[in-house]
Design a protein around this motif. Structure first.
Motif, PDB file in Angstrom:
ATOM      1  N   UNK A  86       0.825  -1.202   0.000  1.00  0.00           N
ATOM      2  CA  UNK A  86       0.000   0.000   0.000  1.00  0.00           C
ATOM      3  C   UNK A  86       0.856   1.248   0.000  1.00  0.00           C
ATOM      4  N   UNK A  87       1.880   1.229   0.856  1.00  0.00           N
ATOM      5  CA  UNK A  87       2.758   2.380   0.948  1.00  0.00           C
ATOM      6  C   UNK A  87       3.499   2.608  -0.367  1.00  0.00           C
ATOM      7  N   UNK A 107       2.530   1.678  -3.413  1.00  0.00           N
ATOM      8  CA  UNK A 107       1.590   2.204  -4.414  1.00  0.00           C
ATOM      9  C   UNK A 107       1.389   3.706  -4.229  1.00  0.00           C
ATOM     10  N   UNK A 108       1.227   4.088  -2.989  1.00  0.00           N
ATOM     11  CA  UNK A 108       0.893   5.470  -2.699  1.00  0.00           C
ATOM     12  C   UNK A 108       2.060   6.405  -3.008  1.00  0.00           C
TER      13      UNK A 108
END
Lengths: 498, 637
Positions: free
Chosen positions: B577-578, B580-581
């Motif tokens: 997630x990190x 991707x962000x």
């Protein structure tokens, strides 16, 4: 009664109200303009409910059609609603008064202009959902950009100018292509009247390129991956009322556009690009859910979750099944209500604490019990718990997707797990736990008007969760008609190909 | 009458949840306890009607979802299966409500607690009385939600909140399978109504689906997917990790939700879908394997835990495993029988444990207890009954149901059946050992608590002991009285009627004599052995532990499931997630998208600015160059 141009009335009332506010001086009473605009938007809401009441569910053609000549032989001002658009009209008129009510001390300067922007925006949004002429649609669609641009740019946070430009750049870029496509359609078909275009159809060899042109505009507004990055920035900088309008209504224009134009006008193009849309939707669902999981800013988190939810919508639309399409429409209405409420919830504590950083909160259930209950209801709605509208939309979409493609449904269902993860984790970090931060101890629970606004949003999201019939009945015939047309068009095309 | 059963708990929940300020705390207690008790009595009347008159009914309350060919109603379906569940749910629920008055008496949020309990009861009732898969799913998620609320009831405790989320998410993983199962059912059968699905089953027995290039029998696939849902809710191997953590909630919750009712929903689901499972040999063997693995795994972990509630939680997990392998060998009625008896003695054990914890002022570690059997005589006696019933001591309720499961597994006459039977017997032995360990360490030996003086330990009030006594009566007699009805040869087919489907009737033979006596003997013999190790010669245990350190740690850490999941899923998903962000959204999309474009425009405009130098000779020069270029072009053309 049928002779009253009720749709034009719906479109005009807010603008007239806006003009009225613009040209009256604000009295000593600080809020007089606010009350006038609330009053106007409530009248509009009543009008739209009357429209819904008069609407014939069993008829699949456009109703309340008005057709006026505008530019001779070229553009007609033509509006009308079917089962699909009427729900969006009602959604718009329902959200706007609540949105105006929620405007309070946070908008310190130029309140009057702010209200004018919101009212004009309402006019334009209703116009989008009613227009039956491509040019008129384009005007309303792009017109909606301007008030939003101003709302973010003038009343936004510290990075408002950057966000406003990002928003403008993205959406304009897509729209230009759509304008070209509309001109092209006029050139090859000789009309921009949507009903007529439905009848005569668009030449198959142009459909793919035209579909792409429309898609580029809608994809940005939806927003789909990878053109979604404007949304979190826009939300973060926009004032609460702006975020609400943006999430609840502005994003729905694109979903509506997909249904009305991409599928309605270009069935062959749509069929060709189905897998393309599936892939982008799945990426949107999984990717943005994971990104949402890691957000430190509440508004950003909800913005990213909006992208994931809209991913479900685009997925459902292109399954071209009754369940998928109805689910998508339902999901848009549901997301309109729930995301609006979530942004309002964030707004409530932002106003008191002036921070949206999740870390700064924790344990506020002790000082804000009412707020915690209401926030919980919408959290559950957002994660799609049965009994809320969120469930019915998602479930129908997945059911439709399953009919079309097993694997797509499996991957999309994973998004449902992630959705629960980021929403519950957000709730836990903000509401539960020990109340450590000293500033939080002085938080005041919801005041009356906040309770009323949020309750008014909670009622439909629960009521239609338990009893979705009124909504599904409204769209049913129109959707099945759309699917029949789509399949008929494809069959003819396939037959000709051979 | 059915409406009352269903909606009384809901009404109580709403009243207690929203109006407690107006009507007072006491009145909330009366309303919630009263309404659920009425509901329980009505369920018993219905149960009676079903037994003696073969009563069946299918009420439609309202339409729910009606989209295209998908038609789903809110409904109440009464048959033998749902009647049994009604009795279990409502009677345990009303007893737990009453018990909670005493247990939660010092809690400031008591009305909220009672409201959750009643709401849970309502959700569980919608689950068991549904006539279609979707309402079942509604109840399924509804009980999950209430479980989430109740585990995290003490919202200030971080561990409680984390446990609540964990429970919800692990269940969501199960629901992922369950939902896909429902989609597949709708895709194949065009309906989600039980009766309509089960009628069409013959048409699809040999139907095959193409999944990622592999051909799969569609009935097999449906059954496996539904079973994944059941695994989540019933805390079976791989998806069990939430149940021990769920003990963070108040003890009455553990008794009601995490022992007697909600966790048995998975078993109920499999039994309800017996017409599907009967046609899927493959799915049944998976159910058997998972069931027996869970049974032995959970029992082995329970051997070394020190938290009184966690021991009972693992025991629940293990007993649910028994129920599943009973369904796996096709003995659905025996599974239901064990579900029925288990509800009594497990609720009794949990509430008894609650009574002990109450006496020790929220102490849960059994190493810090001991020697209080004279101080808590009623609790001690009741816990003994519960333990005897759980371990399957002859003539108590667990004896009839658990031994029947082992016997039917044996009678299956397949290698898997024999294997399951032997695992069942071994697990019964382990069950007996860890149960007696709990009793001996809690009540016998020396008093081990430093912080509370033994004089301060006192018996719980009547409002807590009376529900326990009722449960104890159930634990003693439920097995004996209901065995003919549930698992007797003639009578049970008549009772279950069409609610359980058997492709072939269950074997009516008896296993050999030695086999019948094996389990009770082992169970009984293990009592003195346990007494020897846990009371007489306490010094022997540390030696054994020291000699088997790695094995002990393996059990103590619950086979390292939490650590593995943490590493595999939670940490890695967060990292992704990190990534991707920050990397993709920030460095790729924005950099080459809007930021890139605007910086290009900036550069271009900066260059353009340079042209406007203000010197006329420069302009004239450029004009001249342009003019001559144009001229050249025209001439060449």
């Amino acid at each position: 009664m049928m002779n009253i141009p009720i749709l034009s009335l719906l479109i005009c009332v807010p603008t007239v109200g806006a003009l009225f506010i613009l040209f009256t001086k604000s009295t000593e009473k600080y809020n007089s303009h606010k009350y006038i605009s609330v009053f106007i938007s409530i009248i509009n809401f009543i009008l739209s409910i009357y429209l819904w009441y008069k609407f014939d569910n069993s008829n699949s053609s456009f109703q309340f059609v008005e057709n006026r000549e505008w530019i001779y032989g070229f553009i007609n001002y033509k509006v009308g609603v079917d089962g699909i658009s009427i729900l969006f009209v009602v959604l718009t008129t329902f959200i706007t008064p609540l949105c105006i009510l929620s405007v309070n001390s946070t908008i310190k300067n130029r309140l009057k202009d702010f209200l004018v922007a919101i009212l004009i925006m309402e006019s334009l949004m209703i116009g989008v959902f009613c227009s039956l002429d491509l040019v008129i649609f384009y005007l309303f669609f792009e017109g909606g950009l301007i008030p939003m641009f101003l709302i973010i740019g003038i009343w936004g946070g510290t990075r408002r100018v950057y966000s406003a430009f990002k928003f403008f750049l993205y959406t304009l870029l897509g729209s230009v292509l759509m304008l070209v496509a509309i001109i092209y359609i006029y050139w090859i078909s000789g009309t921009t009247d949507v009903e007529k275009l439905y009848e005569i159809g668009i030449d198959a060899k142009y459909q793919k390129i035209l579909w792409l042109a429309f898609f580029s505009s809608f994809a940005v507004k939806t927003p789909m991956w990878p053109v979604h990055t404007w949304l979190p920035d826009a939300h973060v900088e926009a004032p609460t009322a702006g975020s609400v309008l943006l999430a609840a209504i502005l994003l729905k224009m694109a979903g509506y556009g997909f249904i009305r134009f991409s599928i309605g006008l270009f069935p062959i193009g749509s069929d060709y690009f189905v897998s393309f849309v599936y892939v982008l939707s799945l990426i949107a669902i999984i990717y943005t859910s994971l990104v949402a999981l890691m957000q430190e800013d509440m508004k950003k988190l909800i913005a990213y979750s909006s992208v994931a939810h809209m991913g479900f919508v685009t997925l459902g639309i292109f399954t071209m099944t009754q369940q998928g399409l109805e689910g998508s429409i339902f999901q848009m209405i549901s997301h309109g209500i729930i995301s609006a409420a979530l942004f309002l919830c964030v707004g409530v504590i932002y106003e008191r604490m002036h921070t949206r950083e999740i870390k700064r909160y924790g344990g506020i259930v002790e000082v804000m019990p009412k707020y915690s209950i209401i926030f919980m209801i919408f959290t559950l709605g957002a994660l799609g718990l049965p009994g809320t509208t969120g469930f019915i939309g998602e479930f129908l979409i997945l059911m439709g997707a399953f009919k079309d493609n097993f694997l797509v449904a499996v991957i999309a269902s994973l998004g449902v797990i992630l959705g629960a993860a980021y929403m519950l984790w957000l709730y836990k970090r903000v509401v539960f736990g020990e109340l450590i931060n000293e500033d939080l101890k002085n938080l005041v629970d919801l005041n009356k008007s906040e309770v009323i606004i949020l309750t008014l949003l909670a009622i439909p999201s629960l009521y239609f969760g338990f009893y979705p019939e009124p909504l599904i009945n409204t769209v049913e015939v129109s959707v099945s008609n759309l699917i029949d047309n789509y399949n008929a068009n494809l069959e003819i095309y396939m037959a000709n190909k051979k | 009458m059915e409406y009352f059963i269903l909606f009384l708990p809901l009404t109580a929940a709403i009243i207690s949840g929203f109006f407690s300020k107006f009507i007072g705390e006491k009145f909330c207690n009366y309303i919630t306890c009263g309404f659920t008790t009425i509901s329980a009595i009505l369920s018993i009347i219905i149960f009676y009607d079903v037994i003696f008159n073969g009563y069946q009914n299918n009420l439609l309350i309202a339409k729910w979802i009606n989209s295209g060919s998908l038609q789903v109603n809110w409904s109440i379906k009464i048959d033998a299966l749902s009647a049994v569940m009604l009795v279990v749910v409502n009677s345990i629920s009303s007893l737990v409500h009453i018990y909670s008055i005493g247990y939660m008496s010092h809690d400031p949020h008591k009305p909220r607690f009672m409201a959750y309990l009643s709401l849970f009861t309502f959700a569980m009732l919608t689950l068991v009385t549904s006539d279609n898969f979707l309402q079942l799913f509604f109840g399924w998620e509804g009980v999950g939600l209430c479980s989430y609320f109740l585990i995290g009831f003490w919202f200030k405790k971080n561990s409680a909140n984390s446990a609540a989320i964990k429970a919800f998410l692990v269940n969501r993983v199960g629901d992922f399978g369950f939902a896909l199962g429902i989609f597949l059912i709708f895709y194949l059968f065009g309906t989600v109504n039980y009766d309509e699905v089960f009628q069409q089953i013959n048409l699809f027995i040999n139907d095959e689906l193409n999944f990622l290039g592999i051909k799969v029998n569609s009935i097999d696939l449906i059954c496996i997917l539904l079973f994944i849902g059941a695994m989540g809710k019933s805390a079976q191997f791989f998806l069990h990790t939430w149940l021990p953590d769920a003990m963070e909630g108040p003890t009455p919750v553990s008794a009601l939700i995490h022992a007697a009712t909600m966790v048995t929903a998975g078993v109920f689901l499999v039994v309800r879908c017996s017409p599907l499972y009967e046609y899927s040999e493959f799915a049944l063997s998976i159910v058997t394997i998972i069931g027996m693995t869970t049974a032995i795994f959970a029992a082995s972990v329970a051997l070394v835990q020190d938290d009184i509630k966690k021991i009972i939680a693992y025991s629940t997990c293990s007993q649910l495993g028994y129920m599943f392998f009973a369904t796996g060998v096709g003995a659905y009625n025996v599974a239901m029988f064990h579900l029925f008896t288990h509800a009594f003695f497990k609720a009794l054990l949990f509430l008894g444990a609650g009574s002990v914890i109450h006496a020790f002022h929220e102490e849960q570690n059994i190493s810090n207890m001991g020697g209080v059997k004279d101080k808590l005589p009623v609790t001690y006696a009741l816990m003994l009954i519960g333990t005897l019933a759980l371990t399957g001591f002859p003539l108590l309720s667990g004896f009839f149901s658990k031994d029947a499961i082992i016997e039917f597994a044996y009678l299956k006459n397949s290698s898997l059946g024999y294997y399951a039977a032997s695992i069942g017997i071994f697990t019964a032995l382990l069950t007996s050992i860890y149960s007696w360990r709990l009793i001996f360490k809690t009540f016998h030996g020396d008093y081990n608590n430093q912080s509370i003086k033994i004089e301060k330990i006192h018996e719980s009030p009547m409002v807590m002991t009376i529900p326990l006594i009722i449960l104890a009566i159930g634990s003693i007699f439920a097995g004996y009285f209901f065995k003919d009805l549930f698992i007797g040869f003639e009578k049970s087919y008549q009772f279950w009627n069409s609610s359980i489907f058997f492709l072939e009737p269950l074997s009516s033979e008896h296993p050999p004599k030695w086999f019948i006596f094996l389990t009770p003997t082992l169970v009984t013999v293990s009592i003195p052995i346990a007494y020897y190790f846990f009371v007489k010669r306490k010094d022997l245990l540390p030696v054994i532990v020291d000699n088997n350190r790695p094995f002990y740690n393996f059990l103590k850490n619950k086979w390292y499931f939490d650590e593995i999941y943490e590493f595999l899923f939670i940490k890695s998903l967060k990292k992704i997630g990190l990534y991707f962000w920050k990397k993709i959204d920030g460095l790729v999309i924005d950099r080459f998208g809007p930021d890139g474009i605007s910086s290009i425009i900036k550069i271009l405009s900066n260059k353009a600015v340079k042209f406007q130098s203000g010197y006329i000779y420069q302009y004239a020069f450029i004009m001249l160059v342009g003019f001559s270029a144009l001229l050249t072009y025209l001439i060449i053309k």
